[in-house]
Write a protein that holds these residues in place. Structure first.
Motif, PDB file in Angstrom:
ATOM      1  N   PHE A  32       0.857  -1.190   0.000  1.00  0.00           N
ATOM      2  CA  PHE A  32       0.000   0.000   0.000  1.00  0.00           C
ATOM      3  C   PHE A  32       0.894   1.243   0.000  1.00  0.00           C
ATOM      4  O   PHE A  32       2.095   1.198   0.323  1.00  0.00           O
ATOM      5  CB  PHE A  32      -0.951   0.006   1.198  1.00  0.00           C
ATOM      6  N   GLY A  33       0.286   2.372  -0.352  1.00  0.00           N
ATOM      7  CA  GLY A  33       0.986   3.663  -0.364  1.00  0.00           C
ATOM      8  C   GLY A  33       0.428   4.563   0.720  1.00  0.00           C
ATOM      9  O   GLY A  33      -0.767   4.493   1.057  1.00  0.00           O
ATOM     10  N   VAL A  34       1.266   5.417   1.256  1.00  0.00           N
ATOM     11  CA  VAL A  34       0.872   6.318   2.343  1.00  0.00           C
ATOM     12  C   VAL A  34       1.202   7.739   1.938  1.00  0.00           C
ATOM     13  O   VAL A  34       2.293   8.016   1.406  1.00  0.00           O
ATOM     14  CB  VAL A  34       1.593   5.952   3.661  1.00  0.00           C
ATOM     15  N   MET A  35       0.247   8.652   2.186  1.00  0.00           N
ATOM     16  CA  MET A  35       0.467  10.077   1.967  1.00  0.00           C
ATOM     17  C   MET A  35       0.001  10.803   3.223  1.00  0.00           C
ATOM     18  O   MET A  35      -1.155  10.633   3.656  1.00  0.00           O
ATOM     19  CB  MET A  35      -0.290  10.571   0.742  1.00  0.00           C
ATOM     20  N   LEU A  36       0.878  11.594   3.781  1.00  0.00           N
ATOM     21  CA  LEU A  36       0.601  12.300   5.046  1.00  0.00           C
ATOM     22  C   LEU A  36       0.771  13.805   4.831  1.00  0.00           C
ATOM     23  O   LEU A  36       1.729  14.241   4.185  1.00  0.00           O
ATOM     24  CB  LEU A  36       1.567  11.814   6.133  1.00  0.00           C
ATOM     25  N   SER A  37      -0.152  14.597   5.374  1.00  0.00           N
ATOM     26  CA  SER A  37      -0.092  16.057   5.193  1.00  0.00           C
ATOM     27  C   SER A  37      -0.670  16.731   6.424  1.00  0.00           C
ATOM     28  O   SER A  37      -1.643  16.227   7.030  1.00  0.00           O
ATOM     29  CB  SER A  37      -0.862  16.482   3.951  1.00  0.00           C
ATOM     30  N   ASP A  38      -0.079  17.866   6.746  1.00  0.00           N
ATOM     31  CA  ASP A  38      -0.608  18.691   7.846  1.00  0.00           C
ATOM     32  C   ASP A  38      -1.293  19.945   7.315  1.00  0.00           C
ATOM     33  O   ASP A  38      -1.635  20.845   8.086  1.00  0.00           O
ATOM     34  CB  ASP A  38       0.500  19.073   8.813  1.00  0.00           C
ATOM     35  N   GLY A  39      -1.521  20.013   6.018  1.00  0.00           N
ATOM     36  CA  GLY A  39      -2.145  21.169   5.384  1.00  0.00           C
ATOM     37  C   GLY A  39      -1.135  22.097   4.758  1.00  0.00           C
ATOM     38  O   GLY A  39      -1.494  22.908   3.901  1.00  0.00           O
ATOM     39  N   GLN A  40       0.135  22.062   5.171  1.00  0.00           N
ATOM     40  CA  GLN A  40       1.178  22.909   4.613  1.00  0.00           C
ATOM     41  C   GLN A  40       2.260  22.095   3.923  1.00  0.00           C
ATOM     42  O   GLN A  40       2.725  22.470   2.861  1.00  0.00           O
ATOM     43  CB  GLN A  40       1.799  23.763   5.719  1.00  0.00           C
ATOM     44  N   CYS A  41       2.630  21.018   4.568  1.00  0.00           N
ATOM     45  CA  CYS A  41       3.634  20.115   3.995  1.00  0.00           C
ATOM     46  C   CYS A  41       2.995  18.755   3.750  1.00  0.00           C
ATOM     47  O   CYS A  41       1.953  18.405   4.335  1.00  0.00           O
ATOM     48  CB  CYS A  41       4.832  19.990   4.931  1.00  0.00           C
ATOM     49  N   ALA A  42       3.619  17.939   2.934  1.00  0.00           N
ATOM     50  CA  ALA A  42       3.122  16.612   2.609  1.00  0.00           C
ATOM     51  C   ALA A  42       4.291  15.673   2.450  1.00  0.00           C
ATOM     52  O   ALA A  42       5.385  16.057   1.985  1.00  0.00           O
ATOM     53  CB  ALA A  42       2.299  16.670   1.333  1.00  0.00           C
ATOM     54  N   TRP A  43       4.080  14.446   2.826  1.00  0.00           N
ATOM     55  CA  TRP A  43       5.101  13.394   2.734  1.00  0.00           C
ATOM     56  C   TRP A  43       4.454  12.131   2.151  1.00  0.00           C
ATOM     57  O   TRP A  43       3.245  11.905   2.344  1.00  0.00           O
ATOM     58  CB  TRP A  43       5.665  13.067   4.108  1.00  0.00           C
ATOM     59  N   THR A  44       5.195  11.369   1.484  1.00  0.00           N
ATOM     60  CA  THR A  44       4.676  10.171   0.841  1.00  0.00           C
ATOM     61  C   THR A  44       5.673   9.036   0.973  1.00  0.00           C
ATOM     62  O   THR A  44       6.886   9.253   1.128  1.00  0.00           O
ATOM     63  CB  THR A  44       4.376  10.428  -0.650  1.00  0.00           C
ATOM     64  N   GLY A  45       5.135   7.785   0.896  1.00  0.00           N
ATOM     65  CA  GLY A  45       5.966   6.595   1.003  1.00  0.00           C
ATOM     66  C   GLY A  45       5.141   5.368   0.664  1.00  0.00           C
ATOM     67  O   GLY A  45       3.906   5.420   0.534  1.00  0.00           O
ATOM     68  N   GLU A 125      -0.318  20.581  -4.527  1.00  0.00           N
ATOM     69  CA  GLU A 125      -0.960  19.582  -5.358  1.00  0.00           C
ATOM     70  C   GLU A 125      -1.528  18.434  -4.511  1.00  0.00           C
ATOM     71  O   GLU A 125      -2.602  17.897  -4.794  1.00  0.00           O
ATOM     72  CB  GLU A 125       0.047  19.040  -6.376  1.00  0.00           C
ATOM     73  N   VAL A 126      -0.786  18.091  -3.457  1.00  0.00           N
ATOM     74  CA  VAL A 126      -1.283  17.024  -2.551  1.00  0.00           C
ATOM     75  C   VAL A 126      -2.556  17.481  -1.851  1.00  0.00           C
ATOM     76  O   VAL A 126      -3.538  16.733  -1.758  1.00  0.00           O
ATOM     77  CB  VAL A 126      -0.190  16.653  -1.532  1.00  0.00           C
ATOM     78  N   VAL A 127      -2.533  18.714  -1.361  1.00  0.00           N
ATOM     79  CA  VAL A 127      -3.734  19.235  -0.682  1.00  0.00           C
ATOM     80  C   VAL A 127      -4.903  19.309  -1.655  1.00  0.00           C
ATOM     81  O   VAL A 127      -6.052  18.982  -1.311  1.00  0.00           O
ATOM     82  CB  VAL A 127      -3.430  20.619  -0.072  1.00  0.00           C
ATOM     83  N   LYS A 128      -4.599  19.748  -2.904  1.00  0.00           N
ATOM     84  CA  LYS A 128      -5.639  19.799  -3.932  1.00  0.00           C
ATOM     85  C   LYS A 128      -6.211  18.417  -4.203  1.00  0.00           C
ATOM     86  O   LYS A 128      -7.426  18.240  -4.344  1.00  0.00           O
ATOM     87  CB  LYS A 128      -5.056  20.397  -5.202  1.00  0.00           C
ATOM     88  N   GLU A 129      -5.315  17.437  -4.244  1.00  0.00           N
ATOM     89  CA  GLU A 129      -5.781  16.061  -4.476  1.00  0.00           C
ATOM     90  C   GLU A 129      -6.628  15.560  -3.319  1.00  0.00           C
ATOM     91  O   GLU A 129      -7.658  14.901  -3.537  1.00  0.00           O
ATOM     92  CB  GLU A 129      -4.567  15.154  -4.675  1.00  0.00           C
ATOM     93  N   LEU A 130      -6.231  15.898  -2.107  1.00  0.00           N
ATOM     94  CA  LEU A 130      -7.012  15.476  -0.934  1.00  0.00           C
ATOM     95  C   LEU A 130      -8.398  16.128  -0.936  1.00  0.00           C
ATOM     96  O   LEU A 130      -9.402  15.477  -0.635  1.00  0.00           O
ATOM     97  CB  LEU A 130      -6.262  15.828   0.345  1.00  0.00           C
ATOM     98  N   ILE A 131      -8.438  17.409  -1.297  1.00  0.00           N
ATOM     99  CA  ILE A 131      -9.732  18.094  -1.351  1.00  0.00           C
ATOM    100  C   ILE A 131     -10.616  17.491  -2.442  1.00  0.00           C
ATOM    101  O   ILE A 131     -11.825  17.287  -2.264  1.00  0.00           O
ATOM    102  CB  ILE A 131      -9.523  19.608  -1.569  1.00  0.00           C
ATOM    103  N   GLY A 132     -10.005  17.213  -3.592  1.00  0.00           N
ATOM    104  CA  GLY A 132     -10.772  16.572  -4.667  1.00  0.00           C
ATOM    105  C   GLY A 132     -11.309  15.216  -4.255  1.00  0.00           C
ATOM    106  O   GLY A 132     -12.460  14.844  -4.572  1.00  0.00           O
TER     107      GLY A 132
END
Length: 283
Positions: A32-45, A125-132
């Motif tokens: 599985f893939g993980v994406m973590l964000s606090d609204g300002q920064c984002a991390w993925t793995g 872009e990550v935040v945009k994707e999360l909102i979408g």
């Protein structure tokens, strides 16, 4: 690809809010893939299938059971927030983020897994994707809600029609029961009348039979004088049954000695006595 988005609070900073998105192809156990964000920064793995098997072997846990624990920790979200803990640690430059998840026990906790996340160069872009993703989920839920609402209205209409038909059936049932009860009363009264008539006829038929039986057994008594025993009183045979009286009368007539008429004998005596008297006078 399937995705889930949950809101988590790390143990180190419970007031902070992070958004955790987990994505997988077929099953969580295949990686599985993980994406973590606090609204300002984002991390993925990502976590591979081999790493999942290695983590299960290190904890000496069955692989299927370990995958179920991962689903509860990463996918269930707030439903199991009290059972699982999340630890997030970042470096000073926020370039790397260490993310781990643990299972709470009664007196302790054990780590289910951990991975190192890389910072995303364009967090917008990550935040945009999360909102979408959230909007897409909201749209699907709205469509589903409308469908369920229509289905609910249809079921309610069917229920109302069924209730009306049921009321009509109950009324028809009560009318039928009343009709059958009235007919039953009529039939029952006729049967009772026939039984009373038959009982009356049976009683009337028993009375002559009882009288004939009493007569046959000599239970009827008559009173008449005896033709032979004139010296007996007239009430001597009053308590003798009829059959016995007839038998005694027959025997008296058959076996009694013949009765001799005394009138001729008296005449002969007169003839023989008269000459004897005449001769004496003559002498």
């Amino acid at each position: 690809m399937e995705k889930t988005l949950n809101r988590i609070h790390p143990v180190s900073d419970p007031e902070a809010t992070y958004f955790l998105q987990v994505s997988w192809e077929k099953d969580l156990g295949t990686g599985f893939g993980v994406m973590l964000s606090d609204g300002q920064c984002a991390w993925t793995g990502t976590v591979s299938e081999a790493e999942i098997s290695r983590e299960a072997a290190d904890m000496e846990m069955n692989r299927e059971k370990y995958v179920e624990e991962l689903k509860k920790a990463l996918i269930a979200g707030e439903e199991s927030a009290d059972k699982y803990n999340f630890v997030i640690s970042r470096d000073e430059e926020n370039m790397d983020c260490h993310f781990s998840y643990e299972r709470n026990l009664k007196d302790a906790s054990f780590r289910l897994g951990s991975l190192k996340l890389q910072k995303v160069s364009s967090p917008a872009e990550v935040v945009k994707e999360l909102i979408g993703y959230c909007l897409d989920c909201l749209g699907r839920l709205q469509v589903k809600n409308e469908h369920l609402q229509k289905e609910n209205e249809r079921l309610f209409s069917n229920w109302s029609d069924a209730e009306k038909r049921l009321e009509k059936c109950v009324e028809a049932k009560e009318e039928l029961e009343s009709d059958l009860y009235n007919r039953f009363i009529l039939v029952l009264n006729e049967k009772k009348a026939k039984i009373r008539n038959l009982q009356k006829l049976l009683n009337e038929a028993k009375e002559p039979a009882a009288d004939a039986k009493c007569t046959r057994d000599g239970l009827v008594f008559l009173r008449f004088p005896s033709p032979v025993h004139k010296s007996l009183p007239s009430d001597s045979f009053s308590h003798i049954p009829v059959r016995q009286q007839l038998v005694e009368r027959r025997d008296s007539l058959l076996y009694s000695p013949d009765v001799i008429d005394t009138t001729p004998r008296r005449k002969r005596r007169q003839r023989t006595a008269k000459p004897a008297g005449t001769g004496a006078k003559m002498a």
